[in-house]
Design a protein around this motif. Structure first.
Motif, PDB file in Angstrom:
ATOM      1  N   PHE A 302       7.280  13.265  85.876  1.00  0.00           N
ATOM      2  CA  PHE A 302       8.677  13.419  85.486  1.00  0.00           C
ATOM      3  C   PHE A 302       9.107  12.310  84.522  1.00  0.00           C
ATOM      4  O   PHE A 302       9.792  12.583  83.528  1.00  0.00           O
ATOM      5  N   ARG A 303       8.706  11.072  84.799  1.00  0.00           N
ATOM      6  CA  ARG A 303       9.087   9.954  83.936  1.00  0.00           C
ATOM      7  C   ARG A 303       8.556  10.139  82.511  1.00  0.00           C
ATOM      8  O   ARG A 303       9.262   9.870  81.530  1.00  0.00           O
ATOM      9  N   VAL A 304       7.329  10.596  82.402  1.00  0.00           N
ATOM     10  CA  VAL A 304       6.755  10.817  81.069  1.00  0.00           C
ATOM     11  C   VAL A 304       7.466  11.970  80.361  1.00  0.00           C
ATOM     12  O   VAL A 304       7.810  11.882  79.173  1.00  0.00           O
ATOM     13  N   THR A 339       1.214  24.491  67.480  1.00  0.00           N
ATOM     14  CA  THR A 339       0.451  25.151  68.538  1.00  0.00           C
ATOM     15  C   THR A 339      -0.970  24.598  68.600  1.00  0.00           C
ATOM     16  O   THR A 339      -1.516  24.369  69.695  1.00  0.00           O
ATOM     17  N   PHE A 340      -1.574  24.388  67.438  1.00  0.00           N
ATOM     18  CA  PHE A 340      -2.922  23.817  67.386  1.00  0.00           C
ATOM     19  C   PHE A 340      -2.934  22.423  68.017  1.00  0.00           C
ATOM     20  O   PHE A 340      -3.814  22.101  68.825  1.00  0.00           O
ATOM     21  N   VAL A 341      -1.938  21.591  67.667  1.00  0.00           N
ATOM     22  CA  VAL A 341      -1.844  20.235  68.221  1.00  0.00           C
ATOM     23  C   VAL A 341      -1.647  20.295  69.728  1.00  0.00           C
ATOM     24  O   VAL A 341      -2.307  19.574  70.494  1.00  0.00           O
ATOM     25  N   TYR A 342      -0.721  21.145  70.187  1.00  0.00           N
ATOM     26  CA  TYR A 342      -0.467  21.305  71.628  1.00  0.00           C
ATOM     27  C   TYR A 342      -1.742  21.714  72.358  1.00  0.00           C
ATOM     28  O   TYR A 342      -2.081  21.153  73.417  1.00  0.00           O
ATOM     29  N   PHE A 343      -2.438  22.697  71.820  1.00  0.00           N
ATOM     30  CA  PHE A 343      -3.624  23.237  72.483  1.00  0.00           C
ATOM     31  C   PHE A 343      -4.713  22.175  72.629  1.00  0.00           C
ATOM     32  O   PHE A 343      -5.252  21.974  73.724  1.00  0.00           O
ATOM     33  N   ILE A 344      -5.013  21.493  71.531  1.00  0.00           N
ATOM     34  CA  ILE A 344      -6.083  20.499  71.548  1.00  0.00           C
ATOM     35  C   ILE A 344      -5.734  19.330  72.470  1.00  0.00           C
ATOM     36  O   ILE A 344      -6.532  18.927  73.339  1.00  0.00           O
ATOM     37  N   LEU A 345      -4.529  18.779  72.320  1.00  0.00           N
ATOM     38  CA  LEU A 345      -4.140  17.621  73.131  1.00  0.00           C
ATOM     39  C   LEU A 345      -4.049  17.972  74.615  1.00  0.00           C
ATOM     40  O   LEU A 345      -4.517  17.217  75.473  1.00  0.00           O
ATOM     41  N   THR A 346      -3.450  19.128  74.925  1.00  0.00           N
ATOM     42  CA  THR A 346      -3.303  19.525  76.328  1.00  0.00           C
ATOM     43  C   THR A 346      -4.662  19.742  76.983  1.00  0.00           C
ATOM     44  O   THR A 346      -4.905  19.294  78.115  1.00  0.00           O
ATOM     45  N   LEU A 347      -5.552  20.402  76.273  1.00  0.00           N
ATOM     46  CA  LEU A 347      -6.889  20.660  76.800  1.00  0.00           C
ATOM     47  C   LEU A 347      -7.644  19.349  77.062  1.00  0.00           C
ATOM     48  O   LEU A 347      -8.171  19.127  78.163  1.00  0.00           O
ATOM     49  N   GLY A 357      -2.263  13.252  82.386  1.00  0.00           N
ATOM     50  CA  GLY A 357      -2.711  13.431  81.013  1.00  0.00           C
ATOM     51  C   GLY A 357      -2.039  14.618  80.344  1.00  0.00           C
ATOM     52  O   GLY A 357      -1.710  14.572  79.151  1.00  0.00           O
ATOM     53  N   THR A 358      -1.806  15.673  81.116  1.00  0.00           N
ATOM     54  CA  THR A 358      -1.106  16.850  80.583  1.00  0.00           C
ATOM     55  C   THR A 358       0.285  16.469  80.090  1.00  0.00           C
ATOM     56  O   THR A 358       0.700  16.862  78.987  1.00  0.00           O
ATOM     57  N   SER A 359       1.013  15.699  80.889  1.00  0.00           N
ATOM     58  CA  SER A 359       2.382  15.321  80.509  1.00  0.00           C
ATOM     59  C   SER A 359       2.383  14.430  79.263  1.00  0.00           C
ATOM     60  O   SER A 359       3.239  14.576  78.392  1.00  0.00           O
ATOM     61  N   LEU A 364       3.304  13.766  73.274  1.00  0.00           N
ATOM     62  CA  LEU A 364       2.730  13.442  71.963  1.00  0.00           C
ATOM     63  C   LEU A 364       2.813  14.632  71.010  1.00  0.00           C
ATOM     64  O   LEU A 364       3.169  14.479  69.832  1.00  0.00           O
ATOM     65  N   ALA A 365       2.488  15.822  71.516  1.00  0.00           N
ATOM     66  CA  ALA A 365       2.522  17.019  70.676  1.00  0.00           C
ATOM     67  C   ALA A 365       3.940  17.337  70.217  1.00  0.00           C
ATOM     68  O   ALA A 365       4.159  17.709  69.049  1.00  0.00           O
ATOM     69  N   GLU A 366       4.912  17.169  71.111  1.00  0.00           N
ATOM     70  CA  GLU A 366       6.310  17.436  70.737  1.00  0.00           C
ATOM     71  C   GLU A 366       6.800  16.423  69.706  1.00  0.00           C
ATOM     72  O   GLU A 366       7.540  16.767  68.775  1.00  0.00           O
ATOM     73  N   LEU A 367       6.399  15.161  69.841  1.00  0.00           N
ATOM     74  CA  LEU A 367       6.777  14.137  68.866  1.00  0.00           C
ATOM     75  C   LEU A 367       6.187  14.445  67.497  1.00  0.00           C
ATOM     76  O   LEU A 367       6.883  14.339  66.468  1.00  0.00           O
ATOM     77  N   ILE A 368       4.922  14.827  67.453  1.00  0.00           N
ATOM     78  CA  ILE A 368       4.287  15.176  66.179  1.00  0.00           C
ATOM     79  C   ILE A 368       4.988  16.368  65.534  1.00  0.00           C
ATOM     80  O   ILE A 368       5.266  16.375  64.328  1.00  0.00           O
ATOM     81  N   THR A 369       5.308  17.384  66.342  1.00  0.00           N
ATOM     82  CA  THR A 369       6.032  18.558  65.838  1.00  0.00           C
ATOM     83  C   THR A 369       7.396  18.164  65.281  1.00  0.00           C
ATOM     84  O   THR A 369       7.812  18.635  64.216  1.00  0.00           O
TER      85      THR A 369
END
Length: 406
Positions: A302-304, A339-347, A357-359, A364-369
């Motif tokens: 939650f904090r992350v 979507t590509f960034v989200y997929f790679i980072l989340t995986l 790690g998922t959070s 990170l993906a949302e910040l990049i977007t």
């Protein structure tokens, strides 16, 4: 009401059942986006711009056709791909809700900026869902009732919105004009592909956790994520108000639109920064109060994810701006990249570091977007941080210190 429903279910059906439920709802949300995502956004924008004629009838016809197609495909692929029995049956039953959603006219009232009808309808939907859950779901064995109550509440919601539309404009007709339909599908695909990709990215973590880890881990992550989505009520209200208003103001004056968007950024900072700091300090108490001790592992998640909440609010402003100024192609290209960034980072992060790690990957993906979205939006409208940003940050920090001491 949604928040109360989530808290009740998390306490009643356990982490594994809660995870299975959230996986099923995520799959259903993908199906819903495929059947209506582009048509919904297009409908809001065009009604706000004053489009009339057979537009409403064409949208209704297409949504019904698309919903039936997606419903059939969802049933087919669910039996082939979903191995967990609870997730399978929940998904199959939930899929029926695609039909009442096809008849939803909330997009029309949102475009007209008549939000009283939309607000009453959504409150009725969520309130009835919460009430039915309390009546019918008493343990993990009643998990299928969750899907049943969702269908009933969606039916009532659709009926209320349809009645409100019919009372003002008459019963909608189903029409099929080949030329108009082609144009609507083309525009809807242009708008909807980006929205579908954004929705896919946001809900991807639950699916990844369910595949790589377990339904119990998905339940822990979902607990933290549901609290974030409760905070994102601010974002949903913002998006509901901002899209039709921005589309209307864009046709009147770019300067007025720019000023309104700058004011929006200011209000986001005023609301969001105290919530992030206060939420981080009170995370342990919040999780225990809402979900009880079985979900203590959700505290660091939650904090992350509080940072995801902040970045999403800012992201909504830039996304709405691009759609309002008819830059769907740029928006879609950015969402493909996102979507590509989200997929790679989340995986990768889920595989290496588990749900924490998922959070981190999601943030990170949302910040990049957000960075990419802001850079492209500035080509058309320059939105600035307010001069009072440091003052707002300082006041939020002082508030945080007081909360920490007390």
């Amino acid at each position: 009401f949604g928040f109360l429903a989530v808290a009740y279910l998390a306490r009643t059906i356990g982490t594994s059942g809660f995870g299975a439920m959230n996986i099923a709802f995520t799959v259903f949300s993908y199906a819903l986006m495929l059947s209506s995502g582009g048509l919904y956004t297009l409908g809001v924008r065009e009604i706000a711009r004053g489009t009339n004629g057979n537009f409403v009838s064409n949208i209704l016809t297409l949504r019904i056709v698309f919903s039936l197609i997606v419903l059939s495909l969802l049933w087919l692929f669910s039996f082939i791909l979903i191995k967990n029995q609870s997730v399978l049956f929940l998904t199959i039953i939930l899929a029926i809700s695609l039909i009442p959603h096809a008849f939803l006219f909330d997009w029309f009232f949102q475009g007209k900026e008549n939000l009283k009808v939309v607000g009453i309808g959504r409150a009725l939907n969520a309130g009835l869902y919460c009430l039915l859950l309390i009546i019918f779901v008493k343990s993990k064995q009643d998990i299928l009732w969750i899907a049943g109550t969702a269908i009933i509440s969606d039916l009532i919601y659709s009926a209320y919105i349809l009645f409100s539309y019919t009372k003002r404009y008459g019963f909608p007709r189903m029409t099929f004009d080949l030329t108009s339909t082609r144009m609507i599908i083309k525009q809807a695909f242009s708008l909807g592909s980006g929205s579908i990709l954004a929705h896919f990215s946001t809900n991807l973590p639950i699916i990844v956790i369910g595949i790589i880890l377990s339904t119990s881990d998905a339940g822990i992550y979902s607990a933290a994520n549901k609290l974030i989505f409760f905070l994102l009520m601010i974002d949903r209200i913002l998006g509901t108000l901002l899209l039709p208003a921005a589309a209307r103001l864009q046709t009147a004056s770019i300067e007025i639109l720019r000023n309104r968007l700058n004011e929006t950024i200011t209000w986001i900072l005023i609301f969001a920064l105290p919530l992030i700091i206060g939420g981080a300090l009170l995370a342990n108490d919040l999780i225990l109060m809402v979900f009880q001790k079985d979900y203590t592992d959700a505290v660091p998640i939650f904090r992350v994810l509080l940072l995801f909440f902040f970045f999403t609010l800012l992201h909504t402003v830039y996304t709405t701006t691009l759609i309002a100024v008819k830059q769907e192609r740029i928006y879609n290209r950015l969402m493909i990249l996102s979507t590509f960034v989200y997929f790679i980072l989340t995986l990768l992060f889920t595989w290496q570091f588990g749900i924490l790690g998922t959070s981190i990957a999601v943030v990170l993906a949302e910040l990049i977007t957000l960075i990419f979205m802001r850079s492209q939006t500035r080509r058309f409208i320059r939105i600035h941080l307010p001069k009072t940003t440091l003052n707002i940050l300082a006041s939020a920090i002082i508030m945080g210190i007081i909360v920490f001491i007390l």
